[in-house]
Design an enzyme around this catalytic site. Structure first.
Site, short mmCIF file in Angstrom:
data_model
loop_
_atom_site.label_atom_id
_atom_site.label_comp_id
_atom_site.label_asym_id
_atom_site.label_seq_id
_atom_site.Cartn_x
_atom_site.Cartn_y
_atom_site.Cartn_z
N LYS A 9 0.84 -1.21 0.00
CA LYS A 9 0.00 0.00 0.00
C LYS A 9 0.86 1.24 0.00
O LYS A 9 2.02 1.24 0.45
CB LYS A 9 -0.95 0.02 1.20
CG LYS A 9 -0.27 0.02 2.60
CD LYS A 9 0.14 1.38 3.14
CE LYS A 9 0.88 1.25 4.47
NZ LYS A 9 1.64 2.43 4.88
N ASP A 140 -2.65 -2.27 9.85
CA ASP A 140 -2.61 -2.21 8.38
C ASP A 140 -3.02 -3.53 7.73
O ASP A 140 -3.11 -3.61 6.50
CB ASP A 140 -1.19 -1.86 7.89
CG ASP A 140 -0.83 -0.40 8.14
OD1 ASP A 140 -1.72 0.38 8.55
OD2 ASP A 140 0.34 -0.05 7.92
P1 ATP Z 1 4.05 -0.28 8.08
O1 ATP Z 1 4.02 0.60 6.88
O2 ATP Z 1 2.89 -1.23 8.17
O3 ATP Z 1 4.29 0.41 9.37
P2 ATP Z 1 6.53 -1.16 7.07
O4 ATP Z 1 6.11 -1.41 5.67
O5 ATP Z 1 7.30 0.09 7.35
O6 ATP Z 1 5.28 -1.25 7.99
P3 ATP Z 1 7.28 -3.90 7.33
O7 ATP Z 1 7.93 -4.29 6.04
O8 ATP Z 1 5.92 -4.38 7.57
O9 ATP Z 1 7.39 -2.34 7.56
O10 ATP Z 1 8.28 -4.39 8.47
C1 ATP Z 1 8.33 -3.83 9.77
C2 ATP Z 1 9.00 -4.86 10.68
O11 ATP Z 1 8.10 -5.97 10.83
C3 ATP Z 1 10.25 -5.49 10.09
O12 ATP Z 1 11.38 -4.77 10.44
C4 ATP Z 1 10.24 -6.89 10.68
O13 ATP Z 1 11.00 -6.96 11.85
C5 ATP Z 1 8.79 -7.18 11.04
N1 ATP Z 1 8.12 -8.23 10.22
C6 ATP Z 1 7.31 -9.17 10.71
N2 ATP Z 1 6.82 -9.96 9.73
C7 ATP Z 1 7.34 -9.52 8.59
C8 ATP Z 1 7.20 -9.93 7.24
N3 ATP Z 1 6.43 -10.96 6.88
N4 ATP Z 1 7.86 -9.22 6.31
C9 ATP Z 1 8.63 -8.17 6.67
N5 ATP Z 1 8.81 -7.76 7.93
C10 ATP Z 1 8.16 -8.41 8.90
#
Ligand code: ATP
Length: 308
Positions: A9, A140
């Site tokens: 997203k 999310d």
């Molecule tokens: P958001 O925008 O929802 O706040 P994000 O996109 O910035 O999140 P994610 O890629 O969801 O960040 O990752 C945040 C943290 O979640 C990672 O640093 C990791 O430790 C943890 N995590 C748990 N499950 C997963 C997964 N399936 N893929 C990636 N990271 C994961």
């Protein structure tokens, strides 16, 4: 074996209210699902063998493969909901969504695992229940089930699908390393305190969806949408990662209609006029040296779904 494709997203509006007593911020969050996405494959293993995980893709090395992974947590939560005491499933995540990039990649994998395990275990869980389980996993996650474009309220988990016309073309510039979402919210509060406006619920007006943004989506008007893009977390992401300013500038100079930090960052999102425009912006960004790589993509696309 079941494979589910799930979108990342971008928040075309991320309105952040004051810090609430429960530690969350009230949000007016317009989620937009893009074709850049992960694939989660669920394979049967004998009951009692538990939930095992593997991951492939350029960021695979930084994805946690322990119990904290949202895909594993989703599989366990679905099993517990149905009273399956000893679930067995192997989940493989083919990861294309940047990790800790502000594109809700972990949440996407959680949503994909719910759908994949539901199909593998032939549970036929109603969508309404899947959405409730998704909200338990994280703010999310419900949107990754729904896809399209939606207004998220509360912590982002109360969703209202929004009308949208046609297809919009996007470019995502991926940064080296991630940003922690809680750290970016804390920096947002700190900047509000520093500016003297305060960061509490009584200091910051309750955010609401921008009428001009909703009209641009409903009209399929990329120029108007570009002018209406806003992210209240952007100053905080730029404060923690000043180099992102050069990334935003490089995309704008390459002809993007609009640019913003995606969610909590550090991925930067650019809206282009059409598919050719997006390809040109992505190429210019890759050549600019201001990001690790850049992907041209489009949306909106549907939420997590089983591949035929
Ligand atoms: P958001 O925008 O929802 O706040 P994000 O996109 O910035 O999140 P994610 O890629 O969801 O960040 O990752 C945040 C943290 O979640 C990672 O640093 C990791 O430790 C943890 N995590 C748990 N499950 C997963 C997964 N399936 N893929 C990636 N990271 C994961």
């Amino acid at each position: 074996m079941i494979t589910v494709r799930v979108p990342a997203k971008v928040n075309v509006q991320l309105g952040v209210g004051g810090l609430r007593a429960d530690g969350f911020h009230g949000l007016a969050n317009v989620f937009f699902a893009v074709a850049l996405g992960d694939e989660v494959t669920a394979s049967p293993v004998p009951a009692g063998e538990g939930v095992t995980l593997t991951c492939s893709g350029p960021d695979a090395g930084v994805v946690p493969l322990d119990d904290s992974n949202l895909a594993a947590r989703a599989a366990r939560l679905l099993a517990a909901h149905h009273g399956i005491a000893d679930p067995g499933v192997h989940l493989h995540i083919a990861k294309a969504i940047p990790v800790a990039g502000g594109m809700a990649g972990g949440s996407a994998d959680g949503a994909a695992a719910l759908v994949a395990c539901d199909a593998l275990w032939q549970l036929d869980t109603p969508m309404e229940t899947l959405l409730e389980l998704a909200a338990e996993l994280g703010s999310d996650v419900p949107f990754a089930l729904l896809g399209g474009v939606a207004l998220g309220r509360g912590r982002g988990e109360i969703l209202e699908p929004l009308p949208v016309e046609g297809t919009f073309h996007w470019v995502f510039a991926v940064a080296d390393g991630g940003l922690s979402t809680p750290a970016v919210f804390r920096e947002c509060d700190r900047l509000r305190e520093e500016a003297g406006t305060g960061s509490g619920e009584s200091d910051v007006p309750e955010p609401d969806a921008e009428p001009a943004l909703l009209a641009a989506l409903a009209d399929g008007d990329a120029v108007a949408l570009a002018a209406a893009l806003t992210n209240d977390l952007q100053p905080a992401a730029l404060s923690l990662r000043p180099a992102l300013a050069a990334t935003l500038r490089a995309g704008t100079e390459a002809g993007a209609l609009g640019a913003l930090v995606s969610g909590s960052g550090p991925t930067c999102a650019f809206l282009a006029k059409d598919a050719d425009g997006a390809a040109a912006v992505a190429e210019a960004l890759r050549a600019s040296g201001t990001c690790r790589t850049a992907h041209a993509t489009y949306g909106p696309v549907p939420g997590a779904g089983v591949l035929a």
